[in-house]
Design a protein around this motif. Structure first.
Motif, PDB file in Angstrom:
ATOM      1  N   PHE A 127       0.834  -1.213   0.000  1.00  0.00           N
ATOM      2  CA  PHE A 127       0.000   0.000   0.000  1.00  0.00           C
ATOM      3  C   PHE A 127       0.865   1.258   0.000  1.00  0.00           C
ATOM      4  N   ALA A 128       1.896   1.282   0.852  1.00  0.00           N
ATOM      5  CA  ALA A 128       2.772   2.452   0.951  1.00  0.00           C
ATOM      6  C   ALA A 128       3.476   2.729  -0.373  1.00  0.00           C
ATOM      7  N   GLY A 129       3.970   1.676  -1.029  1.00  0.00           N
ATOM      8  CA  GLY A 129       4.719   1.860  -2.265  1.00  0.00           C
ATOM      9  C   GLY A 129       3.847   2.097  -3.476  1.00  0.00           C
ATOM     10  N   ALA A 130       2.809   1.281  -3.644  1.00  0.00           N
ATOM     11  CA  ALA A 130       1.946   1.398  -4.828  1.00  0.00           C
ATOM     12  C   ALA A 130       1.192   2.714  -4.839  1.00  0.00           C
ATOM     13  N   GLN A 131       0.804   3.212  -3.654  1.00  0.00           N
ATOM     14  CA  GLN A 131       0.082   4.487  -3.575  1.00  0.00           C
ATOM     15  C   GLN A 131       1.024   5.651  -3.231  1.00  0.00           C
ATOM     16  N   THR A 132       2.320   5.380  -3.192  1.00  0.00           N
ATOM     17  CA  THR A 132       3.370   6.383  -2.930  1.00  0.00           C
ATOM     18  C   THR A 132       3.093   7.214  -1.679  1.00  0.00           C
ATOM     19  N   VAL A 133       2.684   6.557  -0.612  1.00  0.00           N
ATOM     20  CA  VAL A 133       2.445   7.239   0.662  1.00  0.00           C
ATOM     21  C   VAL A 133       3.458   6.691   1.665  1.00  0.00           C
ATOM     22  N   GLY A 172       5.122   2.773  -8.594  1.00  0.00           N
ATOM     23  CA  GLY A 172       4.095   3.642  -8.033  1.00  0.00           C
ATOM     24  C   GLY A 172       4.309   5.093  -8.434  1.00  0.00           C
ATOM     25  N   THR A 173       5.573   5.515  -8.504  1.00  0.00           N
ATOM     26  CA  THR A 173       5.884   6.899  -8.879  1.00  0.00           C
ATOM     27  C   THR A 173       5.901   7.088 -10.391  1.00  0.00           C
ATOM     28  N   ILE A 174       6.716   6.265 -11.074  1.00  0.00           N
ATOM     29  CA  ILE A 174       6.868   6.420 -12.522  1.00  0.00           C
ATOM     30  C   ILE A 174       5.570   6.067 -13.239  1.00  0.00           C
ATOM     31  N   GLY A 175       4.936   4.987 -12.804  1.00  0.00           N
ATOM     32  CA  GLY A 175       3.692   4.556 -13.429  1.00  0.00           C
ATOM     33  C   GLY A 175       2.597   5.594 -13.276  1.00  0.00           C
ATOM     34  N   SER A 176       2.496   6.186 -12.087  1.00  0.00           N
ATOM     35  CA  SER A 176       1.469   7.214 -11.860  1.00  0.00           C
ATOM     36  C   SER A 176       1.684   8.417 -12.773  1.00  0.00           C
ATOM     37  N   ALA A 177       2.946   8.847 -12.889  1.00  0.00           N
ATOM     38  CA  ALA A 177       3.251  10.006 -13.739  1.00  0.00           C
ATOM     39  C   ALA A 177       2.923   9.713 -15.202  1.00  0.00           C
ATOM     40  N   TRP A 178       3.242   8.498 -15.673  1.00  0.00           N
ATOM     41  CA  TRP A 178       2.980   8.154 -17.074  1.00  0.00           C
ATOM     42  C   TRP A 178       1.479   8.007 -17.326  1.00  0.00           C
ATOM     43  N   ILE A 179       0.795   7.335 -16.415  1.00  0.00           N
ATOM     44  CA  ILE A 179      -0.650   7.110 -16.598  1.00  0.00           C
ATOM     45  C   ILE A 179      -1.401   8.438 -16.632  1.00  0.00           C
ATOM     46  N   LEU A 180      -1.109   9.332 -15.700  1.00  0.00           N
ATOM     47  CA  LEU A 180      -1.856  10.592 -15.627  1.00  0.00           C
ATOM     48  C   LEU A 180      -1.350  11.630 -16.623  1.00  0.00           C
ATOM     49  N   GLY A 181      -0.054  11.604 -16.925  1.00  0.00           N
ATOM     50  CA  GLY A 181       0.488  12.600 -17.837  1.00  0.00           C
ATOM     51  C   GLY A 181       0.335  12.256 -19.306  1.00  0.00           C
ATOM     52  N   TYR A 547      -5.849  19.921  -7.825  1.00  0.00           N
ATOM     53  CA  TYR A 547      -4.879  19.186  -7.004  1.00  0.00           C
ATOM     54  C   TYR A 547      -4.937  19.567  -5.534  1.00  0.00           C
ATOM     55  N   THR A 548      -5.148  20.861  -5.228  1.00  0.00           N
ATOM     56  CA  THR A 548      -4.930  21.327  -3.862  1.00  0.00           C
ATOM     57  C   THR A 548      -5.920  20.737  -2.853  1.00  0.00           C
ATOM     58  N   ILE A 549      -7.219  20.795  -3.150  1.00  0.00           N
ATOM     59  CA  ILE A 549      -8.225  20.260  -2.219  1.00  0.00           C
ATOM     60  C   ILE A 549      -8.073  18.750  -2.083  1.00  0.00           C
ATOM     61  N   THR A 550      -7.971  18.069  -3.213  1.00  0.00           N
ATOM     62  CA  THR A 550      -7.887  16.602  -3.168  1.00  0.00           C
ATOM     63  C   THR A 550      -6.588  16.143  -2.517  1.00  0.00           C
ATOM     64  N   TYR A 551      -5.519  16.932  -2.663  1.00  0.00           N
ATOM     65  CA  TYR A 551      -4.247  16.594  -2.004  1.00  0.00           C
ATOM     66  C   TYR A 551      -4.408  16.661  -0.488  1.00  0.00           C
ATOM     67  N   ALA A 552      -5.069  17.716  -0.002  1.00  0.00           N
ATOM     68  CA  ALA A 552      -5.257  17.870   1.437  1.00  0.00           C
ATOM     69  C   ALA A 552      -6.064  16.703   2.009  1.00  0.00           C
ATOM     70  N   VAL A 553      -7.120  16.316   1.301  1.00  0.00           N
ATOM     71  CA  VAL A 553      -7.962  15.200   1.760  1.00  0.00           C
ATOM     72  C   VAL A 553      -7.216  13.870   1.600  1.00  0.00           C
ATOM     73  N   GLY A 554      -6.628  13.657   0.426  1.00  0.00           N
ATOM     74  CA  GLY A 554      -5.938  12.400   0.152  1.00  0.00           C
ATOM     75  C   GLY A 554      -4.758  12.179   1.068  1.00  0.00           C
ATOM     76  N   ASN A 555      -3.982  13.224   1.327  1.00  0.00           N
ATOM     77  CA  ASN A 555      -2.804  13.086   2.183  1.00  0.00           C
ATOM     78  C   ASN A 555      -3.195  12.615   3.573  1.00  0.00           C
ATOM     79  N   THR A 556      -4.333  13.089   4.036  1.00  0.00           N
ATOM     80  CA  THR A 556      -4.797  12.696   5.366  1.00  0.00           C
ATOM     81  C   THR A 556      -5.390  11.290   5.369  1.00  0.00           C
ATOM     82  N   LEU A 557      -6.316  11.042   4.446  1.00  0.00           N
ATOM     83  CA  LEU A 557      -7.041   9.769   4.461  1.00  0.00           C
ATOM     84  C   LEU A 557      -6.162   8.590   4.061  1.00  0.00           C
ATOM     85  N   LEU A 558      -5.245   8.786   3.119  1.00  0.00           N
ATOM     86  CA  LEU A 558      -4.392   7.660   2.705  1.00  0.00           C
ATOM     87  C   LEU A 558      -3.445   7.235   3.829  1.00  0.00           C
TER      88      LEU A 558
END
Length: 569
Positions: A127-133, A172-181, A547-558
């Protein structure tokens, strides 16, 4: 050989040296890139720690917990204002999206862990690695310690968490950047189409209904101060400062009269009714292209160091006033208190958001404003709090905040015979959220400069990771053999599935604009690298608006989801 033996023994006797060695080499390696690929600081520090840990260096247990609590408190402090502000108003749609995304990330990882028959430690690391948390490593460590299992199982699971994290984090890092970018824009109609739609959105948000200014652009244009001799026909009759500024505003030029010299004397102060006549010398300020666009109306420019010798200031100001919260940039520009002041940048939750006419200002935003010292100070008193640079941190606020949060987190409830608690780490995170939010409402206390927050975030997390790496070093290789390379496949699935679902969910259900959609997915997954890839792909900073609102929520909940995952398994 004697030197090597002495060095190894010294490191064993002084583990602090080993930790700083790990930090130094890890940060150095983390800076290297091959094209867009980089291990990143956290992974580099972990791997260096594993190598150093092969020397069998004992590290005191409480040390890593101290740094981890400091890191979590700083994370909460940074996102607290945005987290609570998002729970009401127009941001609630993005909040709901982020919550659903966090649930999808948790459920997907849980399902993959069950499919591959991973134990608690492997699953938490996945979970920590795949979701980069990265913070989940510490949360899982704390939570495993509370479980009613044997000491041997606890030790085995805790040792496997960083192993599984290291294996899955890279994709988790490279794949996320490629998938979203890259893949994300293709799923939403193609990069060219999404890029055009983003340009259209930026153009529409840049329209100021109050005047004809065609280009309040998202990249700040430098403000200039120019001196002129008043000679133009416009001054056939005396003109007030207000008449001059209104005349220029009608042409779409936001320009201010900053200084006036009459009869050889510089007027000590100006008001809207101050009259200017031919023969006076004046100083105009504004964006360069507005000031020099057409000078015939006023007269020729003069070189007058004495007239231009006055203080100009650029300072960060935190938005805390009800009068300003909810204003668009366009409305801010027209407000009486903002005369002579230009917004140079907006930082929200540590992320730069575009300065567009329709960008709304939110509580906790930090505006970089520039202008004459008197104008800036007057505006700052209305906006909220002038966050002028300082090196001092309110350590009473930090220390007691962590204590209170950790004590609350340490409270354990037994539900169905299962001990359940937030853990001290979860408590520190929530304390940071609450106190960060309180400071946004009452900004005269609890000041932590950005540089100090960076230290708490980066050094706090990486000191913790360094200790984890050194401690797990002796068992890391055997742990890698135990988890097997199937973890790579599991990590790729756990990373990819939530992102693809998120893109489709934002498009089909929430009807987000494509650029905002991709920003929302990146924020929910707390992947800054992906945000950069999206912005590069679309050639725009507009995705930061999602990004900003979802980052604040995601950073906490993840982070808290790491705790939930351990209990689920």
């Amino acid at each position: 050989m004697e030197i090597i033996h002495w060095l190894v023994q010294t490191l064993r006797d002084n583990p602090a040296i080993a930790i700083f060695l790990t930090i130094g080499l890890g940060f150095w390696i983390g800076k290297f890139k091959y094209k867009s690929f980089s291990l990143g600081t956290v992974t580099s520090v972990l791997l260096v720690g594993v190598l150093v840990g092969q020397l069998d260096i004992p590290v005191p247990g409480p040390l890593k917990q101290v740094f981890f609590l400091l890191f979590l408190f700083a994370i909460g402090y940074s996102v607290g204002p945005q987290f609570f502000a998002s729970l009401k108003g127009s941001g609630i749609k993005q909040v709901l999206f982020a919550v659903i995304m966090c649930v999808i990330c948790l459920v997907t990882t849980w399902a993959v862990a069950l499919l591959f028959h991973f134990n608690v430690g492997e699953s938490a690391g996945l979970f920590a690695g795949a979701q980069t948390v990265s913070a989940v490593i510490g949360v899982a460590d704390d939570t495993i310690q509370t479980l009613n299992v044997s000491a041997a199982d606890k030790a085995n699971w805790i040792n496997l968490v960083p192993v599984a994290y290291a294996v899955t984090y890279i994709f988790g890092t490279i794949g996320s950047a490629w998938i979203l970018g890259t893949l994300g824009p293709m799923m939403l109609g193609g990069i060219k189409k999404v890029r055009q739609m983003t340009e259209d959105l930026e153009r529409s948000m840049n329209q100021d209904p109050s005047d004809s200014d065609p280009a309040l652009v998202n990249a700040w244009r430098p403000v200039v101060y120019r001196a002129y001799k008043v000679e133009g026909e416009f001054f056939d009759s005396p003109r007030t400062v207000k008449e001059i500024e209104d005349y220029l505003s009608s042409q779409g030029r936001r320009v201010f009269v900053e200084r006036v010299r009459a009869d050889g004397n510089v007027l000590p102060s100006l008001s809207a009714d101050t009259k200017i006549v031919r023969g006076n010398e004046i100083v105009l300020s504004g964006r360069r292209e507005f000031v020099i666009k057409d000078e015939s109306w006023v007269g020729h420019e003069i070189s007058d160091p004495a007239l231009l010798d006055f203080p100009v200031e650029q300072i960060p100001v935190m938005v805390a006033s009800k009068r300003v919260v909810g204003m668009t940039v366009a409305e801010f520009r027209q407000a009486d208190f903002a005369r002579g002041v230009v917004i140079a940048a907006i930082k929200r939750g540590g992320v730069i958001v575009p300065v567009l006419a329709q960008t709304r200002l939110e509580r906790g935003d930090v505006l970089t404003v520039t202008g004459h010292v008197s104008d800036v100070n007057a505006a700052a008193s209305v906006i909220g709090y002038a966050d002028k640079p300082t090196t001092a941190s309110d350590m009473v606020f930090v220390g007691l905040g962590i204590v209170i949060g950790a004590l609350i987190g340490a409270i354990t409830l037994h539900i169905g015979g299962i001990p359940v608690s937030l853990s001290t780490s979860g408590g520190a995170l929530i304390a940071g959220l609450v106190l960060g939010w309180l400071r946004s409402k009452h900004p005269t206390f609890g000041r932590i400069p950005d540089s100090a927050v960076w230290i708490f975030n980066n050094v706090g997390l990486n000191m913790f990771i360094a200790v984890v790496g050194i401690s797990s070093g002796p068992t890391f290789i055997s742990g890698l053999q135990q988890v097997g390379w199937q973890l790579l496949v599991a990590g790729a699935i756990a990373t990819t599935v939530p992102l693809l679902i998120g893109i489709l969910l934002g498009h089909k259900v929430f009807k987000f604009h494509p650029a905002v959609n991709l920003g929302c997915v990146a924020g929910s997954r707390v992947t800054t690298a992906a945000l950069g890839a999206i912005q590069d792909s679309l050639q725009s900073t507009v995705p930061a608006m999602g990004y900003t609102i979802t980052y604040a929520v995601g950073n906490t909940l993840l982070i808290l989801s790491g705790l939930v995952l351990v209990f689920l398994l």
